[in-house]
Design a protein around this motif. Structure first.
Motif, short mmCIF file in Angstrom:
data_model
loop_
_atom_site.label_atom_id
_atom_site.label_comp_id
_atom_site.label_asym_id
_atom_site.label_seq_id
_atom_site.Cartn_x
_atom_site.Cartn_y
_atom_site.Cartn_z
N ALA A 150 0.85 -1.18 0.00
CA ALA A 150 0.00 0.00 0.00
C ALA A 150 0.89 1.24 0.00
N VAL A 151 0.50 2.23 -0.77
CA VAL A 151 1.22 3.50 -0.80
C VAL A 151 0.24 4.62 -0.48
N ARG A 152 0.78 5.68 0.10
CA ARG A 152 -0.06 6.84 0.44
C ARG A 152 0.45 8.05 -0.31
N ASP A 153 -0.48 8.75 -0.96
CA ASP A 153 -0.17 10.04 -1.57
C ASP A 153 -1.05 11.08 -0.89
N LYS A 154 -1.15 12.28 -1.46
CA LYS A 154 -1.92 13.32 -0.79
C LYS A 154 -3.42 13.04 -0.75
N TYR A 155 -3.88 12.05 -1.54
CA TYR A 155 -5.30 11.72 -1.56
C TYR A 155 -5.66 10.54 -0.67
N GLY A 156 -4.67 9.79 -0.19
CA GLY A 156 -4.97 8.67 0.69
C GLY A 156 -4.17 7.43 0.33
N TRP A 157 -4.62 6.29 0.86
CA TRP A 157 -3.93 5.02 0.67
C TRP A 157 -4.46 4.31 -0.57
N HIS A 158 -3.53 3.60 -1.27
CA HIS A 158 -3.89 2.85 -2.47
C HIS A 158 -3.10 1.55 -2.49
N ARG A 159 -3.71 0.50 -3.07
CA ARG A 159 -3.04 -0.79 -3.21
C ARG A 159 -2.26 -0.80 -4.54
N VAL A 160 -0.99 -1.19 -4.45
CA VAL A 160 -0.11 -1.20 -5.62
C VAL A 160 -0.41 -2.41 -6.48
#
Length: 156
Positions: free
Chosen positions: A111-121
């Motif tokens: 999982a990675v987090r950017d300014k919009y939230g967490w996402h599954r790679v």
């Protein structure tokens, strides 16, 4: 100096000038209040006079209105300054977490987090990662936009 720092300094300057103007407006409203605002006679403060004086009444009410308007400006400038300081702290925390981030350890399923939230790679490339969206397509996030990465553990 960074843009956020210059904006904070400008907000501090605006707040200081607004507070100075508010102090002047408070002294003007005190001066225009018959009987004063402390230890006053309620009959005098009510504005009842033996002979009507519309100019004095207008001057008094304008002083009160100016004070109220400037007090709202001070409240707005304080909230703007607080918002900018929170934004600066958030940017500094994100920059600190990016500096500790080891992007070579990101794998599909993490999982990675950017300014919009967490996402599954889904897929890792040299300059970006593809993440799930919940639709039939994937979104791409540049590696310099990743704030945090974690390995997901599937709980039974």
């Amino acid at each position: 100096m960074r843009d956020i720092d210059t904006r904070i300094e400008a907000a501090r300057d605006r707040l200081a000038s607004a507070e100075k103007a508010l102090a002047k407006a408070e002294s003007r409203s005190r001066a225009n209040t018959p009987g004063g605002l402390e230890n006053y006679d309620s009959a005098i403060l009510s504005g009842i006079r033996r002979k009507p004086n519309p100019k004095a009444d207008a001057r008094r009410f304008n002083a009160y209105a100016a004070e109220a308007q400037l007090s709202q400006v001070v409240v707005d400038e304080r909230s703007t300054l607080e918002r900018l300081e929170r934004q600066k702290a958030s940017e500094e925390a994100d920059a600190a977490s990016r500096s500790r981030l080891d992007l070579s350890e990101i794998r599909p399923g993490h999982a990675v987090r950017d300014k919009y939230g967490w996402h599954r790679v889904v897929k890792v490339n040299a300059k970006s990662v593809a993440v799930e969206t919940g639709y039939s397509w994937t979104d791409r996030i540049a590696k310099d936009q990743i704030i945090e990465a974690r390995a997901l553990t599937d709980a039974p």
